[in-house]
Design a protein around this motif. Structure first.
Motif, PDB file in Angstrom:
ATOM      1  N   ARG A  61       0.833  -1.205   0.000  1.00 54.21           N
ATOM      2  CA  ARG A  61       0.000   0.000   0.000  1.00 54.21           C
ATOM      3  C   ARG A  61       0.867   1.253   0.000  1.00 54.21           C
ATOM      4  N   TRP A 111       2.248   4.935   0.872  1.00 51.69           N
ATOM      5  CA  TRP A 111       2.292   5.897   1.978  1.00 51.69           C
ATOM      6  C   TRP A 111       1.405   7.050   1.538  1.00 51.69           C
ATOM      7  N   HIS A 138       2.844  10.287   9.338  1.00 52.79           N
ATOM      8  CA  HIS A 138       3.365   8.923   9.311  1.00 52.79           C
ATOM      9  C   HIS A 138       4.388   8.744  10.412  1.00 52.79           C
ATOM     10  N   GLU A 160      10.641   4.722  10.555  1.00 47.60           N
ATOM     11  CA  GLU A 160      11.632   4.054  11.409  1.00 47.60           C
ATOM     12  C   GLU A 160      13.010   4.211  10.776  1.00 47.60           C
ATOM     13  N   PRO A 194       8.948   2.539   6.371  1.00 43.00           N
ATOM     14  CA  PRO A 194       7.661   2.801   7.029  1.00 43.00           C
ATOM     15  C   PRO A 194       7.577   1.956   8.293  1.00 43.00           C
ATOM     16  N   ASP A 195       6.952   2.464   9.353  1.00 42.73           N
ATOM     17  CA  ASP A 195       6.924   1.665  10.588  1.00 42.73           C
ATOM     18  C   ASP A 195       6.011   0.453  10.432  1.00 42.73           C
ATOM     19  N   GLN A 196       5.074   0.505   9.488  1.00 45.12           N
ATOM     20  CA  GLN A 196       4.204  -0.646   9.228  1.00 45.12           C
ATOM     21  C   GLN A 196       4.720  -1.371   7.989  1.00 45.12           C
ATOM     22  N   PRO A 197       4.891  -2.702   8.057  1.00 40.11           N
ATOM     23  CA  PRO A 197       5.323  -3.401   6.846  1.00 40.11           C
ATOM     24  C   PRO A 197       4.232  -3.347   5.780  1.00 40.11           C
ATOM     25  N   HIS A 217       4.080  -1.245   3.194  1.00 45.52           N
ATOM     26  CA  HIS A 217       3.841   0.072   2.588  1.00 45.52           C
ATOM     27  C   HIS A 217       5.022   0.477   1.724  1.00 45.52           C
ATOM     28  N   LYS A 264      11.892   5.804  15.979  1.00 39.27           N
ATOM     29  CA  LYS A 264      10.799   6.217  15.091  1.00 39.27           C
ATOM     30  C   LYS A 264      10.520   7.709  15.242  1.00 39.27           C
TER      31      LYS A 264
END
Ligand SMILES: Cc1cc2nc3c(=O)[nH]c(=O)nc-3n(C[C@H](O)[C@H](O)[C@H](O)COP(=O)(O)OP(=O)(O)OC[C@H]3O[C@@H](n4cnc5c(N)ncnc54)[C@H](O)[C@@H]3O)c2cc1C
Length: 360
Positions: free
Chosen positions: A14, A16, A21, A24, A42-45, A47, A109
């Motif tokens: 997905r 960004w 946001h 990291e 991105p801190d969420q995998p 993305h 982060k």
């Protein structure tokens, strides 16, 4: 047991999106004595980073009890979208950038706002480009060059970069590599000074019309992007104008320092003036905005924190959605026309004309 990782193609991930946001930090790389590149994921995998080369973001740096906001151009390229980089130069007495250099380590982060900006060849395309930069002003040029070299390696680019000395040239080796590998990439460095006995085959001194002509003889036919300290950009503008350059093909970006928060002065009411009502939808607060105050000031006066950096309508950090009412917005390019059409405003330079409701 090793953690199993699933390989994902970019179309399975997905993008960004453009609001707030968490990034990291994954690496930091010294570039010169006072310049470092920081790489983030991105801190969420799952993305990837979606932005235009030349755009910037604002980082919230936990320097002390109150965080400081600093704006940096994204120096990496959107053509390699899994990580993002900023390249920061510590100024004398630097607070924000110095904190990053001394404290920002892999695993930490940071909050980021953006990407913003229209200083990009994507928004001002041309057949041939002339990138002119000085010092840390090289970052948007590098992002555009990296992007063009991935997407259209036969792009016609003349790249002139000015630095204090050869040791202060940021990205020197990568640019020299590109000059060898891109068929229409002409590179010229101009340095102010040399170390004693230092070998140097580039130009020496300050930029002027003669040096621009030497390094990019067909500069009149190029789309020019310029970034560096204000006097440097003024010199380039004068040189181009005196040569009869069509200034519609000239674009520049100023790296203005972050502003101190605008003070909340006691309002003086002119005849017929009255405060307007402001509703802050997200925080569920309501308050008033004194005549002449911005929505950012109204937020502060009513205990609503709206993240902001330049406070002059340039960096776009304080972008919020206006849900109701009319404002007078005097921005300096920190918001795009399509964002205004979508209902966004910049709180730092918007003054209510009627009662207003914003998403803050
Ligand atoms: C659109 C935009 C893009 C930017 N991109 C980059 C980038 O890619 N890389 C980068 O390093 N910086 C960039 N900047 C500048 C950056 O946001 C900071 O202003 C700068 O790094 C100084 O922050 P600091 O924390 O080091 O110093 P501060 O703590 O803000 O200030 C320390 C001292 O330096 C002076 N100062 C601050 N900024 C400057 C400046 N630009 N020139 C001269 N003196 C200054 C201050 O007046 C003060 O005396 C950009 C700014 C904007 C608006």
């Amino acid at each position: 047991m090793a953690k199993e990782k699933t390989y994902k193609h970019v179309d399975e991930m997905r993008p960004w999106n453009d609001k707030e946001h968490l990034l990291e930090c994954v690496a930091w790389t010294p570039e010169t004595a006072d310049v470092m590149t920081f790489t983030f994921k991105p801190d969420q995998p799952g993305h990837w980073f979606r932005y235009q080369p030349g755009q910037f973001l604002t980082l919230e740096l936990p320097v002390g009890p109150d965080p400081v906001m600093r704006t940096y151009t994204i120096s990496s390229t959107p053509s390699r979208p899994y990580t993002i980089q900023v390249t920061a130069k510590a100024q004398k007495d630097s607070i924000g950038t110095r904190w990053m250099m001394e404290h920002l380590k892999p695993g930490m982060k940071l909050k980021a706002y953006g990407p913003v900006g229209d200083f990009s060849y994507v928004r001002h395309p041309g057949d041939k480009y002339l990138f002119i930069s000085a010092g840390s002003g090289i970052t948007p040029m590098m992002s555009m060059t990296r992007d063009l070299s991935d997407r259209e390696p036969d792009s016609d680019i003349a790249f002139i970069h000015c630095a204090r000395s050869p040791n202060d040239i940021i990205f020197r080796w990568e640019l020299e590599y590109k000059a060898r590998h891109m068929p229409h990439f002409a590179l010229g460095f101009i340095v102010e000074q040399l170390e004693r006995s230092q070998l140097w085959t580039g130009l020496k001194g300050f930029i002027d019309r003669a040096k621009i002509s030497l390094l990019a003889p067909d500069f009149l036919d190029r789309k020019v992007f310029c970034c560096g300290p204000a006097p440097f950009m003024a010199t380039v503008r004068d040189a181009l104008q005196n040569a009869g350059f069509d200034m519609d093909n000239y674009h520049e970006e100023a790296f203005l320092p972050a502003a101190a928060p605008a003070p909340l002065v006691v309002p003086v009411y002119a005849d017929g003036e009255a405060p307007t009502k402001v509703t802050f939808a997200l925080s569920g607060k309501e308050g008033q905005c004194e005549p002449g105050f911005t929505l950012l000031q109204a937020g502060r006066a009513n205990g609503v924190r709206i993240a902001a950096a330049c406070e002059s309508g340039l960096c776009g950090t304080c972008k919020v959605i206006k849900l109701k009412g009319e404002v007078d917005m005097q921005h300096n390019g920190g918001i795009l026309d399509e964002e205004i059409e979508e209902g966004y405003i910049l709180a730092c330079c918007s003054r209510p004309l009627t009662d207003v409701e914003i998403e803050a």
